[in-house]
Write a protein that holds these residues in place. Structure first.
Motif, mmCIF file in Angstrom:
data_model
loop_
_atom_site.group_PDB
_atom_site.id
_atom_site.type_symbol
_atom_site.label_atom_id
_atom_site.label_comp_id
_atom_site.label_asym_id
_atom_site.label_seq_id
_atom_site.Cartn_x
_atom_site.Cartn_y
_atom_site.Cartn_z
ATOM 1 N N GLY A 145 -68.773 4.903 -11.468
ATOM 2 C CA GLY A 145 -70.197 5.101 -11.658
ATOM 3 C C GLY A 145 -70.850 3.766 -11.991
ATOM 4 O O GLY A 145 -70.165 2.764 -12.252
ATOM 5 N N PRO A 146 -72.171 3.724 -12.016
ATOM 6 C CA PRO A 146 -72.879 2.458 -12.272
ATOM 7 C C PRO A 146 -72.884 2.100 -13.757
ATOM 8 O O PRO A 146 -73.781 2.497 -14.498
ATOM 9 N N ILE A 147 -71.894 1.349 -14.199
ATOM 10 C CA ILE A 147 -71.829 0.942 -15.603
ATOM 11 C C ILE A 147 -72.915 -0.104 -15.843
ATOM 12 O O ILE A 147 -72.839 -1.225 -15.335
ATOM 13 N N ALA A 148 -73.904 0.254 -16.622
ATOM 14 C CA ALA A 148 -75.138 -0.523 -16.728
ATOM 15 C C ALA A 148 -74.916 -1.907 -17.331
ATOM 16 O O ALA A 148 -74.173 -2.058 -18.304
ATOM 17 N N PHE A 149 -75.571 -2.891 -16.732
ATOM 18 C CA PHE A 149 -75.764 -4.242 -17.285
ATOM 19 C C PHE A 149 -74.507 -5.090 -17.376
ATOM 20 O O PHE A 149 -74.587 -6.214 -17.874
ATOM 21 N N VAL A 150 -73.348 -4.618 -16.933
ATOM 22 C CA VAL A 150 -72.152 -5.460 -16.999
ATOM 23 C C VAL A 150 -72.287 -6.637 -16.036
ATOM 24 O O VAL A 150 -72.030 -7.794 -16.399
ATOM 25 N N ALA A 151 -72.722 -6.360 -14.800
ATOM 26 C CA ALA A 151 -72.938 -7.435 -13.828
ATOM 27 C C ALA A 151 -74.041 -8.372 -14.292
ATOM 28 O O ALA A 151 -74.046 -9.558 -13.966
ATOM 29 N N PHE A 152 -74.989 -7.865 -15.054
ATOM 30 C CA PHE A 152 -76.115 -8.645 -15.540
ATOM 31 C C PHE A 152 -75.715 -9.547 -16.704
ATOM 32 O O PHE A 152 -76.167 -10.699 -16.806
ATOM 33 N N LEU A 153 -74.844 -9.057 -17.593
ATOM 34 C CA LEU A 153 -74.489 -9.787 -18.802
ATOM 35 C C LEU A 153 -73.322 -10.751 -18.627
ATOM 36 O O LEU A 153 -73.288 -11.811 -19.260
ATOM 37 N N ALA A 154 -72.351 -10.396 -17.782
ATOM 38 C CA ALA A 154 -71.100 -11.155 -17.730
ATOM 39 C C ALA A 154 -71.319 -12.605 -17.312
ATOM 40 O O ALA A 154 -70.740 -13.524 -17.910
ATOM 41 N N GLY A 155 -72.150 -12.833 -16.296
ATOM 42 C CA GLY A 155 -72.370 -14.188 -15.802
ATOM 43 C C GLY A 155 -72.976 -15.121 -16.841
ATOM 44 O O GLY A 155 -72.429 -16.207 -17.101
ATOM 45 N N PRO A 156 -74.112 -14.750 -17.464
ATOM 46 C CA PRO A 156 -74.691 -15.639 -18.485
ATOM 47 C C PRO A 156 -73.768 -15.897 -19.675
ATOM 48 O O PRO A 156 -73.720 -17.010 -20.190
ATOM 49 N N ILE A 157 -73.028 -14.878 -20.114
ATOM 50 C CA ILE A 157 -72.104 -15.079 -21.229
ATOM 51 C C ILE A 157 -71.011 -16.068 -20.834
ATOM 52 O O ILE A 157 -70.695 -17.010 -21.586
ATOM 53 N N ALA A 158 -70.427 -15.874 -19.647
ATOM 54 C CA ALA A 158 -69.386 -16.795 -19.175
ATOM 55 C C ALA A 158 -69.943 -18.202 -18.991
ATOM 56 O O ALA A 158 -69.265 -19.191 -19.294
ATOM 57 N N GLY A 159 -71.190 -18.304 -18.500
ATOM 58 C CA GLY A 159 -71.801 -19.614 -18.312
ATOM 59 C C GLY A 159 -72.004 -20.345 -19.628
ATOM 60 O O GLY A 159 -71.786 -21.562 -19.713
ATOM 61 N N ARG A 160 -72.430 -19.606 -20.662
ATOM 62 C CA ARG A 160 -72.608 -20.230 -21.970
ATOM 63 C C ARG A 160 -71.271 -20.687 -22.556
ATOM 64 O O ARG A 160 -71.187 -21.736 -23.207
ATOM 65 N N LEU A 161 -70.231 -19.905 -22.347
ATOM 66 C CA LEU A 161 -68.925 -20.255 -22.902
ATOM 67 C C LEU A 161 -68.277 -21.418 -22.153
ATOM 68 O O LEU A 161 -67.766 -22.356 -22.765
ATOM 69 N N ALA A 162 -68.290 -21.344 -20.824
ATOM 70 C CA ALA A 162 -67.596 -22.348 -20.010
ATOM 71 C C ALA A 162 -68.425 -23.599 -19.793
ATOM 72 O O ALA A 162 -67.875 -24.654 -19.476
ATOM 73 N N GLY A 163 -69.757 -23.501 -19.929
ATOM 74 C CA GLY A 163 -70.601 -24.666 -19.739
ATOM 75 C C GLY A 163 -70.901 -24.929 -18.276
ATOM 76 O O GLY A 163 -70.403 -24.241 -17.374
ATOM 77 N N PRO A 164 -71.731 -25.931 -17.990
ATOM 78 C CA PRO A 164 -72.104 -26.244 -16.606
ATOM 79 C C PRO A 164 -70.973 -26.924 -15.854
ATOM 80 O O PRO A 164 -69.963 -27.318 -16.436
ATOM 81 N N GLY A 165 -71.157 -27.034 -14.553
ATOM 82 C CA GLY A 165 -70.188 -27.757 -13.730
ATOM 83 C C GLY A 165 -69.284 -26.877 -12.908
ATOM 84 O O GLY A 165 -68.431 -27.365 -12.175
ATOM 85 N N SER A 166 -69.430 -25.565 -13.014
ATOM 86 C CA SER A 166 -68.600 -24.652 -12.230
ATOM 87 C C SER A 166 -69.371 -23.360 -12.019
ATOM 88 O O SER A 166 -70.279 -23.027 -12.782
ATOM 89 N N SER A 167 -69.022 -22.631 -10.950
ATOM 90 C CA SER A 167 -69.675 -21.346 -10.706
ATOM 91 C C SER A 167 -69.175 -20.263 -11.655
ATOM 92 O O SER A 167 -69.790 -19.207 -11.772
ATOM 93 N N ASN A 168 -68.032 -20.511 -12.324
ATOM 94 C CA ASN A 168 -67.523 -19.603 -13.371
ATOM 95 C C ASN A 168 -67.262 -18.187 -12.864
ATOM 96 O O ASN A 168 -67.484 -17.215 -13.587
ATOM 97 N N ILE A 169 -66.806 -18.046 -11.646
ATOM 98 C CA ILE A 169 -66.556 -16.719 -11.092
ATOM 99 C C ILE A 169 -65.445 -16.006 -11.863
ATOM 100 O O ILE A 169 -65.608 -14.854 -12.283
ATOM 101 N N LEU A 170 -64.324 -16.677 -12.065
ATOM 102 C CA LEU A 170 -63.197 -16.043 -12.765
ATOM 103 C C LEU A 170 -63.520 -15.772 -14.233
ATOM 104 O O LEU A 170 -63.250 -14.662 -14.720
ATOM 105 N N PRO A 171 -64.099 -16.727 -14.986
ATOM 106 C CA PRO A 171 -64.507 -16.391 -16.349
ATOM 107 C C PRO A 171 -65.498 -15.235 -16.411
ATOM 108 O O PRO A 171 -65.430 -14.407 -17.334
ATOM 109 N N ALA A 172 -66.408 -15.146 -15.447
ATOM 110 C CA ALA A 172 -67.365 -14.030 -15.421
ATOM 111 C C ALA A 172 -66.646 -12.707 -15.195
ATOM 112 O O ALA A 172 -67.000 -11.678 -15.793
#
Length: 349
Positions: A271-298
Motif C-alpha cells: 500500500g502507499p506508505i505515506a511520506f517515506v519517499a518524501f523524507l528518506a532523500g533529504p534525511i540521507a542528504g543531510r547525513l551523507a552531505g553533498p557530493g553524491s546522489s546518495n541513492i543507497l543511503p536514501a
C-alpha cells in the motif's frame, strides 16, 4: 657543488575534499546499514511472546520450534522483509526524483505516481472483487501508465521539472478524487479492506510476496545505483549534461522507469506508505552531505523509517496503528516546514 632542492608535494585541496566526502558517505552508509539490521532484529524479537536470540536464529536457519516457527517464520519475518524492501524501494525512488528534478517536493507520492497504483488497487478490491497477484499486477501497470502520462505531458517542447511537478500534483488530485468516489459508491463491507490498503500497512504480509519484491528492489535498485553518477550530472541541467556528453533523454527515461517500477511494485505489496519517499532523500542528504546522489543511503534511510514506524505503531500505543499512519504523522510537519522555507527563500529549498 650542486645543490639539490627537495620539493615537498603540497596537498591538493580538491582531492582532500573529495576523499573526505567519500569517507563520510561510506561511514554514513555503514551506520545506516547497522541501524537497519538492528531494527530488523527488533521486529523479529518484539511481539506478544518474546523469544531468545538463539531461538530466532534457529528458526531463520529452518529449525522447527513449537510456537516460535509460526510466530517468527510466518508472522514476523514476512512483515520485517516487506518493511525492509518496500522502505528501500520508496527511499531510492524518492531520492531519484528529487535529485533529477532538483526539487525536494518531487516525491512520487506527491506527484501522482503512487495514487495511480492506489486507484487500480481500490478498483480491483471494490469493483472487481479480486485480490492477490492480480491486484499487484493492476497496481504496477497503472502506476507505470500514470508516470508515462505525466512524463509525456511535461515533455512538450523540452523537458521541464517544474512542469512535471505541477502536472503530477494535478493528476494526483484527480486520482484521489476518483478513489474517494469509489469508496463512496462501495459496499460497506468492502470499504474497510480498501482503507486498510490505502493507509499503507504491513499486516498480513506473506512470504510468497517477498521473492518478487526482492527481485524488483535488487534489479531496479541496482540500475539507480549504477546511474547515480549520471543522475548527479542531470542535476546540473540539460545544457550542462549534454555538454558533458550525457544522453539526457535515455538516462532520464531509464531513471524514471526504474524509480516508478520500484514505487509501483512496493505500493502494490504494502500500500502507499505515506511520506517515506518524501523524507528518506533529504534525511540521507543531510547525513551523507553533498557530493553524491546518495541513492543507497536514501534506500537504507527509507527502510529504517518504515521499520521504526511500524514498531512504533505496533508496540508504543494501546491501539495498533498501520505503518502509513505513523509515517504520515512524521512526514506532514516536515512538508509544512519545507513549504514555509521555500516560500521565505523564494522557491529554494
Amino acid at each position: 657543488m650542486i645543490k639539490h632542492k627537495l620539493s615537498i608535494k603540497q596537498p591538493n585541496p580538491v582531492q582532500e575534499g573529495f576523499y573526505r566526502r567519500r569517507v563520510r558517505i561510506a561511514v554514513v552508509t555503514l551506520l545506516l546499514l547497522i541501524l537497519t539490521l538492528f531494527l530488523c532484529g527488533t521486529m523479529l524479537y518484539l511481539g506478544n511472546t518474546r523469544y531468545s536470540l538463539g531461538e530466532i536464529i534457529r528458526v531463520l536457519l529452518g529449525e522447527q520450534i513449537k510456537g516460535a516457527t509460526f510466530a517468527i517464520g510466518t508472522l514476523r519475518l514476512p512483515r520485517m522483509l516487506a518493511g525492509l524492501l518496500a522502505g528501500m524501494a520508496f527511499g531510492m525512488a524518492g531520492r531519484t526524483f528529487q535529485t533529477m528534478l532538483r526539487n525536494p517536493l518531487a516525491s512520487p507520492d506527491i506527484i501522482g505516481v503512487a495514487s495511480g497504483s492506489s486507484l487500480a488497487a481500490v478498483f480491483c478490491i471494490i469493483i472487481l472483487k479480486i485480490s492477490g497477484h492480480l491486484v499487484s499486477l493492476a497496481a504496477v501497470t497503472t502506476g507505470l501508465a500514470v508516470a508515462f502520462l505525466i512524463y509525456m505531458l511535461s515533455r512538450r517542447g523540452s523537458f521541464s521539472g517544474g512542469r512535471l511537478i505541477l502536472i503530477g500534483i494535478g493528476v494526483q488530485a484527480m486520482l484521489n478524487s476518483l478513489i474517494s468516489f469509489l469508496l463512496l459508491r462501495a459496499n460497506q463491507y468492502d470499504v474497510p479492506a480498501a482503507l486498510r490498503w490505502l493507509s499503507g500497512s504491513l499486516n498480513g504480509m506473506q512470504m510468497k510476496s517477498m521473492p518478487g519484491l526482492f527481485l524488483v528492489v535488487l534489479s531496479f535498485g541496482s540500475v539507480l545505483v549504477l546511474l547515480s553518477r549520471q543522475l548527479k550530472i542531470l542535476e546540473l541541467g540539460d545544457q550542462s549534461a549534454i555538454t558533458l556528453g550525457l544522453r539526457t533523454d535515455r538516462i532520464r527515461l531509464a531513471l524514471v522507469f526504474s524509480a516508478v517500477f520500484l514505487i509501483a511494485y512496493a505500493t502494490a505489496v504494502t500500500g502507499p506508505i505515506a511520506f517515506v519517499a518524501f523524507l528518506a532523500g533529504p534525511i540521507a542528504g543531510r547525513l551523507a552531505g553533498p557530493g553524491s546522489s546518495n541513492i543507497l543511503p536514501a534506500g537504507l534511510t527509507g527502510a529504517a523509517l518504515v521499520l521504526l514506524a511500524d514498531s512504533i505503531g505496533q508496540f508504543v500505543f494501546d491501539i495498533r496503528f498501520p505503518v502509513g499512519i505513523i509515517t504520515g504523522i512524521l512526514g506532514a510537519p516536515y512538508l509544512l516546514y519545507l513549504l514555509i522555507r521555500m516560500n521565505r527563500t523564494g522557491g529554494a529549498a
